[in-house]
Design an enzyme around this catalytic site. Structure first.
Site, short mmCIF file in Angstrom:
data_model
loop_
_atom_site.label_atom_id
_atom_site.label_comp_id
_atom_site.label_asym_id
_atom_site.label_seq_id
_atom_site.Cartn_x
_atom_site.Cartn_y
_atom_site.Cartn_z
N GLY A 1 14.78 -49.91 24.68
CA GLY A 1 13.35 -49.70 24.55
C GLY A 1 12.56 -49.82 25.84
O GLY A 1 11.49 -49.23 25.97
N GLU B 1 10.80 -56.27 28.84
CA GLU B 1 11.07 -56.03 27.42
C GLU B 1 10.05 -55.03 26.88
O GLU B 1 8.93 -54.94 27.38
CB GLU B 1 10.93 -57.35 26.64
CG GLU B 1 12.22 -57.91 26.10
CD GLU B 1 12.80 -57.16 24.90
OE1 GLU B 1 12.67 -55.92 24.83
OE2 GLU B 1 13.40 -57.83 24.06
N ASP B 2 10.43 -54.34 25.82
CA ASP B 2 9.51 -53.37 25.23
C ASP B 2 8.45 -54.03 24.37
O ASP B 2 7.26 -53.76 24.51
CB ASP B 2 10.29 -52.30 24.43
CG ASP B 2 11.25 -52.89 23.40
OD1 ASP B 2 11.33 -54.13 23.27
OD2 ASP B 2 11.92 -52.10 22.71
N ASP C 1 7.70 -59.10 18.73
CA ASP C 1 7.18 -59.01 17.37
C ASP C 1 7.28 -60.40 16.72
O ASP C 1 6.38 -61.22 16.89
CB ASP C 1 8.00 -57.93 16.64
CG ASP C 1 7.58 -57.70 15.21
OD1 ASP C 1 6.44 -58.01 14.87
OD2 ASP C 1 8.40 -57.21 14.42
N THR D 1 13.87 -62.27 19.29
CA THR D 1 14.71 -61.68 20.34
C THR D 1 14.43 -62.32 21.68
O THR D 1 15.34 -62.73 22.41
CB THR D 1 14.45 -60.15 20.43
OG1 THR D 1 14.64 -59.59 19.14
CG2 THR D 1 15.36 -59.49 21.44
N LYS E 1 2.97 -57.95 19.72
CA LYS E 1 2.49 -57.80 18.34
C LYS E 1 2.46 -59.18 17.71
O LYS E 1 3.44 -59.62 17.11
CB LYS E 1 3.49 -56.92 17.57
CG LYS E 1 3.08 -55.48 17.46
CD LYS E 1 4.16 -54.62 16.81
CE LYS E 1 4.56 -55.03 15.42
NZ LYS E 1 5.55 -54.07 14.82
N ARG F 1 11.34 -41.94 21.17
CA ARG F 1 11.26 -42.70 22.44
C ARG F 1 10.58 -41.88 23.53
O ARG F 1 10.02 -42.43 24.47
CB ARG F 1 12.66 -43.05 22.94
CG ARG F 1 13.40 -44.06 22.10
CD ARG F 1 14.63 -44.56 22.85
NE ARG F 1 15.61 -45.18 21.99
CZ ARG F 1 15.59 -46.45 21.61
NH1 ARG F 1 14.61 -47.23 21.99
NH2 ARG F 1 16.55 -46.94 20.84
P1 5GP Z 1 11.41 -59.56 17.52
O1 5GP Z 1 12.76 -60.19 17.71
O2 5GP Z 1 10.34 -60.07 18.45
O3 5GP Z 1 10.97 -59.60 16.07
O4 5GP Z 1 11.58 -58.02 17.72
C1 5GP Z 1 11.95 -57.46 18.88
C2 5GP Z 1 12.63 -56.11 18.62
O5 5GP Z 1 12.27 -55.55 17.35
C3 5GP Z 1 12.12 -55.15 19.64
O6 5GP Z 1 12.90 -55.21 20.82
C4 5GP Z 1 12.24 -53.83 18.90
O7 5GP Z 1 13.54 -53.33 19.02
C5 5GP Z 1 12.00 -54.18 17.45
N1 5GP Z 1 10.61 -53.95 17.01
C6 5GP Z 1 9.73 -54.86 16.55
N2 5GP Z 1 8.55 -54.29 16.23
C7 5GP Z 1 8.69 -52.98 16.49
C8 5GP Z 1 7.81 -51.84 16.38
O8 5GP Z 1 6.63 -51.90 15.97
N3 5GP Z 1 8.31 -50.64 16.76
C9 5GP Z 1 9.59 -50.49 17.23
N4 5GP Z 1 9.97 -49.26 17.58
N5 5GP Z 1 10.45 -51.53 17.35
C10 5GP Z 1 10.01 -52.75 16.99
#
Ligand code: 5GP
Length: 172
Positions: free
Chosen positions: A38, A92-93, A96, A100, A124, A159
């Site tokens: 990402g 990082e992209d 959420d 991660t 987010k 993407r």
């Molecule tokens: P976390 O571990 O913070 O919940 O999520 C991180 C990963 O979840 C990101 O690297 C991504 O791959 C995926 N992710 C979480 N929210 C989104 C979103 O709104 N759109 C996309 N495309 N990926 C997301």
């Protein structure tokens, strides 16, 4: 699909982030670690605006998701070695739930034994389960919808969009 951050918004913000990073980390060499897949488009734009001597490597990890819920985290391959004197910046992209990045930070801190700075394109906070330390944030998206574009995918697609958009049911 509804555009959330336009191509122009993104270009301006990436420029601002680069100025912050140049000011903070500009003194010496930098190792930029991009988290696949990402972050690649963001990293490509960001590093072209950084002014210190740098090199980049990529780190592959995957969080198998069950629907929208994050699953188990897997790291692939070996982490690149840092050279003496290099500062480390992880790119990082999106953050959420925070899972991660929390796991990644723990893994990187143990491996490198030196402080690691983190730059996230999109924050987010709506679904955050635990606080995570982020040093540089591109945008904060207040909703909890699923966004795509500028490197972020849905099932491997979107993407390549030059903007960030909210995925709608008909886009799935
Ligand atoms: P976390 O571990 O913070 O919940 O999520 C991180 C990963 O979840 C990101 O690297 C991504 O791959 C995926 N992710 C979480 N929210 C989104 C979103 O709104 N759109 C996309 N495309 N990926 C997301």
């Amino acid at each position: 699909m509804q555009v959330v951050f336009s191509e122009r918004d993104i270009a301006e913000r990436v420029g601002g982030l680069a100025r912050e990073i140049n000011a903070d980390l500009g003194g010496g060499p930098l190792l930029v670690l991009g988290v696949l897949k990402g972050s690649v488009i963001f990293m490509a734009d960001l590093i072209r605006r950084l002014e210190m001597p740098l090199r980049f490597e990529v780190v592959a990890l995957s969080s198998y998701r069950d629907g929208d819920e994050p699953g188990e985290l897997h790291f692939y391959g070996m982490l690149p070695e840092a050279r003496p004197g290099e500062r480390i910046l992880v790119v990082e992209d999106i953050v959420d739930t925070g899972r991660t990045l929390t796991e990644l930070r723990r893994h990187l801190d143990a491996h490198y034994g030196r402080p690691v700075s983190v730059c996230v394109f999109l924050n987010k906070p709506g679904r955050r389960r635990r606080p995570v330390a982020v040093d540089y944030t591109g945008f904060t998206y207040p909703g909890d919808g699923f966004v795509v574009g500028y490197g972020l995918d849905y099932a491997g697609r979107y993407r390549n969009l030059p903007f960030i958009a909210l995925l709608e049911p008909e886009d799935r």
